[in-house]
Design a protein around this motif. Structure first.
Motif, short mmCIF file in Angstrom:
data_model
loop_
_atom_site.label_atom_id
_atom_site.label_comp_id
_atom_site.label_asym_id
_atom_site.label_seq_id
_atom_site.Cartn_x
_atom_site.Cartn_y
_atom_site.Cartn_z
N PHE A 114 0.84 -1.21 0.00
CA PHE A 114 0.00 0.00 0.00
C PHE A 114 0.87 1.25 0.00
N VAL A 115 1.93 1.23 0.81
CA VAL A 115 2.83 2.38 0.89
C VAL A 115 3.54 2.59 -0.45
N SER A 116 3.85 1.50 -1.15
CA SER A 116 4.51 1.65 -2.45
C SER A 116 3.62 2.36 -3.46
N LEU A 117 2.31 2.32 -3.26
CA LEU A 117 1.37 3.00 -4.16
C LEU A 117 1.16 4.46 -3.78
N PHE A 118 0.94 4.70 -2.49
CA PHE A 118 0.47 6.02 -2.06
C PHE A 118 1.43 6.73 -1.10
N GLY A 119 2.49 6.07 -0.66
CA GLY A 119 3.38 6.65 0.33
C GLY A 119 2.88 6.36 1.74
N ASP A 120 3.72 6.69 2.70
CA ASP A 120 3.37 6.46 4.11
C ASP A 120 2.45 7.60 4.58
N LEU A 121 1.20 7.51 4.22
CA LEU A 121 0.24 8.60 4.43
C LEU A 121 -0.17 8.73 5.89
N PRO A 122 -0.57 9.95 6.30
CA PRO A 122 -1.32 10.07 7.56
C PRO A 122 -2.60 9.25 7.43
N VAL A 123 -2.97 8.55 8.49
CA VAL A 123 -4.11 7.63 8.39
C VAL A 123 -5.39 8.37 8.03
N ALA A 124 -5.52 9.63 8.41
CA ALA A 124 -6.73 10.39 8.10
C ALA A 124 -6.86 10.65 6.60
N ASP A 125 -5.75 10.51 5.84
CA ASP A 125 -5.78 10.77 4.41
C ASP A 125 -6.08 9.52 3.58
N THR A 175 -8.28 6.86 1.97
CA THR A 175 -9.69 6.86 1.56
C THR A 175 -10.10 5.50 1.01
N ARG A 176 -11.39 5.29 0.93
CA ARG A 176 -11.91 4.04 0.38
C ARG A 176 -11.55 3.86 -1.10
N PRO A 177 -11.57 4.93 -1.92
CA PRO A 177 -11.10 4.74 -3.30
C PRO A 177 -9.65 4.26 -3.39
N MET A 178 -8.79 4.75 -2.48
CA MET A 178 -7.41 4.26 -2.45
C MET A 178 -7.38 2.76 -2.14
N ILE A 179 -8.16 2.36 -1.16
CA ILE A 179 -8.20 0.94 -0.77
C ILE A 179 -8.74 0.10 -1.91
N ASP A 180 -9.74 0.63 -2.62
CA ASP A 180 -10.30 -0.09 -3.76
C ASP A 180 -9.25 -0.28 -4.86
N GLN A 181 -8.48 0.76 -5.15
CA GLN A 181 -7.42 0.66 -6.16
C GLN A 181 -6.36 -0.36 -5.72
N TYR A 182 -6.00 -0.33 -4.45
CA TYR A 182 -5.02 -1.27 -3.88
C TYR A 182 -5.50 -2.71 -4.03
N LEU A 183 -6.77 -2.97 -3.71
CA LEU A 183 -7.30 -4.33 -3.80
C LEU A 183 -7.39 -4.80 -5.25
N LYS A 184 -7.75 -3.90 -6.15
CA LYS A 184 -7.86 -4.28 -7.56
C LYS A 184 -6.49 -4.62 -8.15
N LEU A 185 -5.45 -3.92 -7.69
CA LEU A 185 -4.10 -4.27 -8.14
C LEU A 185 -3.68 -5.64 -7.61
#
Length: 665
Positions: free
Chosen positions: A331-342, A344-354
């Motif tokens: 997940f971090v390789s896709l979006f970086g080590d984000l603050p947890v508040a940032d 989002t569900r669309p990010m998680i959806d993209q991660y799962l689809k990959l």
């Protein structure tokens, strides 16, 4: 510090050999990669990103030899960690909030130069205090060295690498001053350029630096291909002080001049120190924008910080910890080590689809790389036919690892709700495959193999007595494979003249000091799995208690000590062997595995009309009746007499086990 006095030097009780074992900060582990040469075996140990622990076997039980090999490994690991720290610092600089300014106020350049002077001299101090300490550039020198022997003089090699690195930086600074150009202090640098700068290190120690290995050359080419860059020295120093200046600004050139002069003068101080001058390291000037004293330090709210919180809270075993590191790293390789508040569900959806696009089996180095690289490799023409990750695995490990971290964030009030909830991928009917119990025909074939002949012929992978008794125990006790494999002799007990197995996650003394050498860490799947299971009369007739008594006379602690321990578990190798064994001699049906014995046990109890709550008590399933917990003295909701009466109802008409028997060699 280990008992040997060498940090990270560990004597493994399961093998009796020493290993280099080092825990990593999760934020640093994301960036650790590279090869460690093991000259005593002519092999390479590859460090992969996202691993929470570095483990390298030193292949010896002799402490003196281990210390020599430790030094060889430690210097290389330190070098790789220095490079990882560069990458981590680079990422931190890029994400650091800075305030663009039109110019530098008077005294700012002098302050930043003072910080540089302190850092250089302090690094020199550290090299005196800790002989294994290296600066980042000196670490790169050591990383690329091809050493033909390992000896105590390696400390001299470290010192030589450190001084060579100082000379390289000094020469670069002097050249920039002569050419009246900012040079390296005001431009981004390819990581591969650090490697290239080391081609002039011939002669650092005669006879030891001869050539680069194929793996090292490949690593340099990969670094060049990735074009990994670090911010310039000026950008790093400005960002540390909360400032940013546009490129080409006159004040950047003025700052570059100050830093280059400081670099040259500091190197001259180091030379005088090495000649015996007693020159102290000055105090470090404070940054331009320090945190207000009135504000308490805030805990990090990043995903990696929540992963650390999860580890501290749940204390997971090594395998789930490694799985979590792998998938959080994706997940971090896709979006970086984000603050947890940032997140989002669309990010998680993209991660799962990959993840859903990824092949199940990929090259090991690729598996520990970025998620995008793994997905792209999986879709190459030659790889499209490979089996994909099961959605069950993606949900359990991919989404589950992320959810575990975000649950910690929710508990700490950093997010209002866990965005992973409800994001599971739909699983196909084929994926949700339920195990089937063994049939009577299957059982006859199992107990007709050479393991149950006289004399028994047990392959080495079958682990001796485990191959004989584990199937019988699973069939007549309904326990999970690991629950049986981890049994200690103290777990075979007798109460009210009823022999039984005590399935639990503690040792008899519940004390780490009493843990038998080479033992796995005992565990149970749920709290309900702690239970007492009476021994079926057939097991007693086959001589199980005589087998136990014989092992006690031999002074054993584990019931099946032949089972090798791997990642705190002891049935991994046996499970793999059982699959091969039954494929060849019993059945190749994919829905029939060792767990089929447990399904068979449950089916037999149901066929005997044993009440469901008592079946759950026997097999360690959670009960839906909360009243059963009342009056429970810790030994279970039902007495041994009742549970034994249930177990005695189990029979296998048509299956003759009377001729079986285990003879302890």
């Amino acid at each position: 510090m280990s008992p040997s006095g060498f940090p990270f030097l560990v004597l493994r009780k399961d093998t009796g050999k020493y290993a280099y074992q080092r825990d990593l900060n999760p934020s640093l582990a994301l960036h650790v990669s590279g090869d460690v040469s093991l000259d005593w075996t002519a092999r390479i140990a590859r460090l992969e990103p996202c691993r929470s622990v570095i483990k390298i076997s030193l292949s010896t039980g002799d402490e003196k030899t281990a210390r020599v090999r430790w030094l060889h490994v430690h210097t290389q690991v330190e070098a790789l960690l220095q490079l990882a720290q560069i990458a981590a610092n680079t990422e931190a600089v890029r994400k650091k909030a800075v305030r663009p300014v039109e110019g530098l106020a008077p005294g700012v350049s002098a302050t930043i130069a003072g910080q540089l002077k302190h850092d250089r001299l302090n690094a020199h101090d550290q090299g005196w205090i800790d002989p294994t300490f290296t600066s980042p550039l000196a670490g790169v020198v050591l990383k690329l060295l091809r050493q033909s022997t390992v000896e105590a003089a390696d400390r001299k090699l470290i010192e030589g690498a450190r001084r060579k690195a100082e000379d390289i930086e000094h020469q670069q600074a002097r050249a920039a001053l002569r050419e009246r150009e900012p040079g390296w202090v005001d431009r981004s640098i390819l990581v591969s350029e650090l490697d290239a700068s080391l081609f002039d290190i011939e002669g650092l120690r005669s006879g030891r630096i001869t050539h680069f290995t194929t793996a090292q050359m490949r690593a340099m080419h990969e670094a060049e291909a990735k074009a990994t860059t670090m911010p310039s020295e000026i950008d790093c120093r400005l960002a540390e002080n909360g400032l940013a200046l546009p490129e080409g600004h006159a004040d950047r050139r003025a700052l570059a001049l100050s830093l280059l002069r400081t670099q040259v003068s500091t190197h001259e101080i180091i030379k005088r120190r090495d000649a015996g001058a007693g020159i102290d390291t000055p105090s470090r000037p404070p940054t331009m924008m320090p945190r207000p004293a009135a504000l308490p330090a805030q805990p990090s709210q990043t995903l990696s910080a929540m992963r650390e919180a999860w580890i501290l809270d749940k204390r997971p075993e090594q395998k789930p910890r490694d799985d979590n590191a792998l998938y959080v790293g994706y997940f971090v390789s896709l979006f970086g080590d984000l603050p947890v508040a940032d997140i989002t569900r669309p990010m998680i959806d993209q991660y799962l689809k990959l993840l859903d696009r990824c092949a199940r089996n990929v090259p090991h180095a690729l598996r520990r790389g970025s998620l995008m690289a793994r997905a792209e490799w999986s879709e190459l023409p030659d790889n499209r036919g490979k089996r994909r990750l099961k959605r069950r695995t993606i949900n359990a490990k991919g989404l589950g690892s992320l959810s575990a971290c975000l649950t910690q964030a929710e508990r700490l009030g950093l997010v209002s709700a866990n965005p992973c909830k409800g994001m599971d991928l739909d699983e196909s009917v084929d994926e949700v495959m339920k195990r089937k119990p063994y049939s009577l025909t299957n059982l006859k074939k199992i107990y007709a193999t050479s393991i149950y002949k006289q004399p028994a012929v047990v392959p080495k992978a079958g682990c001796g007595a485990a191959a004989f008794w584990l199937p019988l125990l699973a069939m007549f006790a309904g326990a999970r494979l690991e629950e049986l494999g981890q049994l200690e002799l103290a777990d075979v007990k007798v109460a009210d003249r009823i022999p039984y197995l005590h399935i639990t996650d503690v040792t008899d003394d519940d004390d780490d000091a009493a843990k038998p050498e080479g033992a796995a860490t005992k565990s149970v799947k749920t709290n309900a799995a702690r239970r007492r299971v009476p021994l079926h009369p057939t097991l007693l007739q086959l001589g199980f208690m005589n087998f136990v008594a014989g092992r006690r006379r031999r002074g054993a602690t584990r019931l099946f000590h032949e089972l090798p321990v791997y990642r705190n578990r002891c049935t991994k190798e046996f499970s793999k062997w059982w699959g091969r064994h039954t494929d060849e001699h019993v059945t190749k049906e994919p829905d029939k595995t060792f767990h089929s014995f447990r399904h068979l046990f449950i089916a037999k109890l149901r066929a005997a009309e044993v009440p469901e709550e008592r079946i759950k008590a026997s097999v360690g399933h959670r009960s839906s009746d909360t009243t059963l917990g009342y009056g429970d003295d810790g030994e279970g909701a039902f007495s041994l007499e009742i549970l034994l009466s249930d177990v005695e109802r189990i029979s296998f008409p048509g299956l003759d086990l009377t001729k079986l028997g285990w003879n302890e060699a």
